[in-house]
Write an enzyme that holds these catalytic residues in place. Structure first.
Site, PDB file in Angstrom:
ATOM      1  N   THR A   1      -4.659  10.213   1.044  1.00  0.00           N
ATOM      2  CA  THR A   1      -4.669  11.676   0.903  1.00  0.00           C
ATOM      3  C   THR A   1      -3.320  12.167   1.411  1.00  0.00           C
ATOM      4  O   THR A   1      -3.088  12.213   2.618  1.00  0.00           O
ATOM      5  CB  THR A   1      -5.809  12.297   1.726  1.00  0.00           C
ATOM      6  OG1 THR A   1      -7.026  11.628   1.402  1.00  0.00           O
ATOM      7  CG2 THR A   1      -5.948  13.777   1.413  1.00  0.00           C
TER       8      THR A   1
ATOM      9  N   LYS B   1      -8.135  16.437  -4.312  1.00  0.00           N
ATOM     10  CA  LYS B   1      -8.644  15.751  -3.117  1.00  0.00           C
ATOM     11  C   LYS B   1      -8.560  16.673  -1.893  1.00  0.00           C
ATOM     12  O   LYS B   1      -9.516  16.782  -1.117  1.00  0.00           O
ATOM     13  CB  LYS B   1      -7.861  14.458  -2.902  1.00  0.00           C
ATOM     14  CG  LYS B   1      -8.095  13.782  -1.565  1.00  0.00           C
ATOM     15  CD  LYS B   1      -9.537  13.354  -1.343  1.00  0.00           C
ATOM     16  CE  LYS B   1      -9.773  12.961   0.098  1.00  0.00           C
ATOM     17  NZ  LYS B   1     -11.178  12.794   0.430  1.00  0.00           N
TER      18      LYS B   1
ATOM     19  N   LYS C   1      -4.705  16.778   9.408  1.00  0.00           N
ATOM     20  CA  LYS C   1      -3.640  16.596   8.415  1.00  0.00           C
ATOM     21  C   LYS C   1      -4.062  17.188   7.064  1.00  0.00           C
ATOM     22  O   LYS C   1      -3.301  17.900   6.401  1.00  0.00           O
ATOM     23  CB  LYS C   1      -3.356  15.096   8.301  1.00  0.00           C
ATOM     24  CG  LYS C   1      -2.460  14.712   7.170  1.00  0.00           C
ATOM     25  CD  LYS C   1      -2.892  13.628   6.230  1.00  0.00           C
ATOM     26  CE  LYS C   1      -4.093  12.817   6.265  1.00  0.00           C
ATOM     27  NZ  LYS C   1      -4.595  12.266   5.046  1.00  0.00           N
TER      28      LYS C   1
HETATM   29  N1  LIG Z   1     -11.665   7.321   6.491  1.00  0.00           N
HETATM   30  C1  LIG Z   1     -12.165   8.068   5.526  1.00  0.00           C
HETATM   31  O1  LIG Z   1     -13.354   8.430   5.537  1.00  0.00           O
HETATM   32  C2  LIG Z   1     -11.294   8.482   4.353  1.00  0.00           C
HETATM   33  C3  LIG Z   1     -11.919   8.921   3.175  1.00  0.00           C
HETATM   34  C4  LIG Z   1     -11.150   9.299   2.085  1.00  0.00           C
HETATM   35  C5  LIG Z   1      -9.757   9.253   2.184  1.00  0.00           C
HETATM   36  N2  LIG Z   1      -9.161   8.851   3.348  1.00  0.00           N
HETATM   37  C6  LIG Z   1      -7.679   8.809   3.383  1.00  0.00           C
HETATM   38  O2  LIG Z   1      -7.312   7.451   3.211  1.00  0.00           O
HETATM   39  C7  LIG Z   1      -6.120   7.166   3.954  1.00  0.00           C
HETATM   40  C8  LIG Z   1      -6.399   6.009   4.924  1.00  0.00           C
HETATM   41  O3  LIG Z   1      -7.437   6.429   5.800  1.00  0.00           O
HETATM   42  P1  LIG Z   1      -8.079   5.435   6.884  1.00  0.00           P
HETATM   43  O4  LIG Z   1      -9.265   6.116   7.441  1.00  0.00           O
HETATM   44  O5  LIG Z   1      -8.170   4.073   6.305  1.00  0.00           O
HETATM   45  O6  LIG Z   1      -6.924   5.457   8.003  1.00  0.00           O
HETATM   46  P2  LIG Z   1      -6.700   4.442   9.196  1.00  0.00           P
HETATM   47  O7  LIG Z   1      -7.908   3.642   9.486  1.00  0.00           O
HETATM   48  O8  LIG Z   1      -6.069   5.243  10.285  1.00  0.00           O
HETATM   49  O9  LIG Z   1      -5.605   3.426   8.599  1.00  0.00           O
HETATM   50  C9  LIG Z   1      -4.315   3.883   8.364  1.00  0.00           C
HETATM   51  C10 LIG Z   1      -3.461   2.785   7.757  1.00  0.00           C
HETATM   52  O10 LIG Z   1      -2.117   3.283   7.654  1.00  0.00           O
HETATM   53  C11 LIG Z   1      -1.244   2.436   8.423  1.00  0.00           C
HETATM   54  N3  LIG Z   1      -0.201   3.266   9.033  1.00  0.00           N
HETATM   55  C12 LIG Z   1      -0.375   4.407   9.737  1.00  0.00           C
HETATM   56  N4  LIG Z   1       0.807   4.909  10.100  1.00  0.00           N
HETATM   57  C13 LIG Z   1       1.753   4.052   9.619  1.00  0.00           C
HETATM   58  C14 LIG Z   1       3.169   4.033   9.647  1.00  0.00           C
HETATM   59  N5  LIG Z   1       3.867   4.999  10.241  1.00  0.00           N
HETATM   60  N6  LIG Z   1       3.793   3.008   9.028  1.00  0.00           N
HETATM   61  C15 LIG Z   1       3.097   2.025   8.406  1.00  0.00           C
HETATM   62  N7  LIG Z   1       1.736   1.996   8.334  1.00  0.00           N
HETATM   63  C16 LIG Z   1       1.093   3.002   8.925  1.00  0.00           C
HETATM   64  C17 LIG Z   1      -2.127   1.765   9.437  1.00  0.00           C
HETATM   65  O11 LIG Z   1      -1.515   0.584   9.883  1.00  0.00           O
HETATM   66  P3  LIG Z   1      -1.888  -0.055  11.312  1.00  0.00           P
HETATM   67  O12 LIG Z   1      -3.117  -0.878  11.067  1.00  0.00           O
HETATM   68  O13 LIG Z   1      -0.682  -0.845  11.669  1.00  0.00           O
HETATM   69  O14 LIG Z   1      -2.125   1.100  12.262  1.00  0.00           O
HETATM   70  C18 LIG Z   1      -3.374   1.511   8.588  1.00  0.00           C
HETATM   71  O15 LIG Z   1      -3.166   0.434   7.715  1.00  0.00           O
HETATM   72  C19 LIG Z   1      -5.723   8.477   4.630  1.00  0.00           C
HETATM   73  O16 LIG Z   1      -4.792   9.161   3.847  1.00  0.00           O
HETATM   74  C20 LIG Z   1      -7.034   9.254   4.681  1.00  0.00           C
HETATM   75  O17 LIG Z   1      -6.815  10.654   4.727  1.00  0.00           O
HETATM   76  C21 LIG Z   1      -9.898   8.432   4.424  1.00  0.00           C
END
Ligand SMILES: NC(=O)c1ccc[n+]([C@@H]2O[C@H](COP(=O)([O-])OP(=O)(O)OC[C@H]3O[C@@H](n4cnc5c(N)ncnc54)[C@H](OP(=O)(O)O)[C@@H]3O)[C@@H](O)[C@H]2O)c1
Length: 294
Positions: free
Chosen positions: A94, A170, A239
């Protein structure tokens, strides 16, 4: 397909596993390398670096936010410099409408294709291949990605040929979800303070006029105060409201509710909510009503 997957967080780990299960040849990359181990055991190849994840027909990014995606795409050994001509970057995070526009232009300049395909659904749905995928980009590129989308989601909604449209859709959806969370929190604070059983109240609502999964899922999390471990962390929710307001500003669309939600997230984060699920904003109304710890 031969596909790279960058970003193995709460969402990415299940999505990459489902690509493997469907028989795709998957190379995975994560900033923190340890998270790739489980997938390697399931048959994924661990990329030696970012560039190594960009050698296939497509590369998926499922990173946290704009900064992370910008770093992976435009940084050293990044996607722009490494992806082959005609190959596709599928951006499923997102992210902002503005970054999506920038990515579209940069990939076009590099002779690559770009599809924005953000998703609806929490990590449990990602793990179960039940995501709803909103896809936008050139029709041929979306068609080429369908085998990937079918492996990760239960339904794909093509929304147009401008990738940024999917990102706006989204963001608008998450604005609606956050509005529901806030409204549920206020309603539960009201009846809860008056001594009405919150569980029975929720059962009544969700079995009559409010049967959507959103009311059930978030109503339960708020009523049970189950904000840890976070499925969707509060800083990411913040965010999304910030990015919704940025898009609204560009389009000159006043969104007073979004401004209130933005403040709610700031309150939550200012009071130590960094590690909580975003649904914890649904607890603020009870606290404001002097129902601390409810
Ligand atoms: N969780 C939900 O329910 C959900 C649902 C729909 C959409 N989303 C969207 O999907 C995306 C991922 O969500 P998530 O919940 O999977 O997030 P998350 O668990 O926080 O994972 C974030 C990922 O991004 C990486 N990352 C973060 N900052 C970084 C940086 N500066 N450089 C390189 N890698 C970085 C992290 O790597 P590390 O492992 O090294 O920290 C990890 O692989 C987001 O945009 C979120 O808004 C989430």
């Amino acid at each position: 397909m031969k596909v790279g997957f960058i970003g193995l967080g709460h969402m990415g780990i299940g999505m990459a596993a489902n690509l493997l299960r469907a028989g795709h040849e998957v190379t995975v990359y994560n900033r923190t390398p340890g998270k790739a181990q489980g997938l390697v055991a399931q048959g994924a190849r661990a990329a030696a670096g970012l560039a190594d994840a960009c050698r296939g027909d497509a590369v998926v990014t499922m990173l946290a936010d704009d900064g992370a995606v910008e770093g992976a795409v435009f940084g050293e050994q990044g996607v722009i410099g490494s992806l082959g001509k005609g190959a596709i970057h599928v951006s499923m995070s997102t992210i902002s409408v503005a970054l999506s526009e920038r990515l579209s232009a940069a990939h076009a300049n590099a002779g690559q294709r770009f599809v924005a395909a953000p998703v609806f659904g929490r990590p449990e749905m990602a793990a179960a291949a039940k995501l709803f995928i909103v896809a936008a980009g050139a029709p041929d590129a979306i068609d080429a990605c369908l085998p990937l989308f079918e492996a990760m989601g239960q339904k794909t909604f093509p929304i147009g040929d401008q990738p940024k449209a999917a990102n706006l859709v989204k963001l608008s959806g998450n604005f609606l979800s956050a509005s529901v969370i806030e409204a549920l929190g206020e309603a539960l604070a009201l009846v809860g303070k008056a001594g009405v059983d919150r569980r029975r109240y929720l059962d009544l609502l969700t079995s009559t006029l409010f049967t959507a999964p959103l009311y059930k899922t978030y109503g339960e999390l708020i009523a049970e105060e189950k904000f840890e471990p976070a499925g969707f962390a509060a800083p990411l929710g913040h965010k999304d409201i910030r990015l919704t307001l940025a898009a609204a500003e560009t389009l000159r669309v006043p969104m007073p509710f979004a401004a209130v939600l933005h403040d709610r997230f700031l309150t939550l984060l200012a009071h130590g909510g960094e590690t909580l699920d975003w649904s914890a904003i649904g607890q603020l109304a009870a606290k404001d009503a002097g129902q601390e710890g409810r």
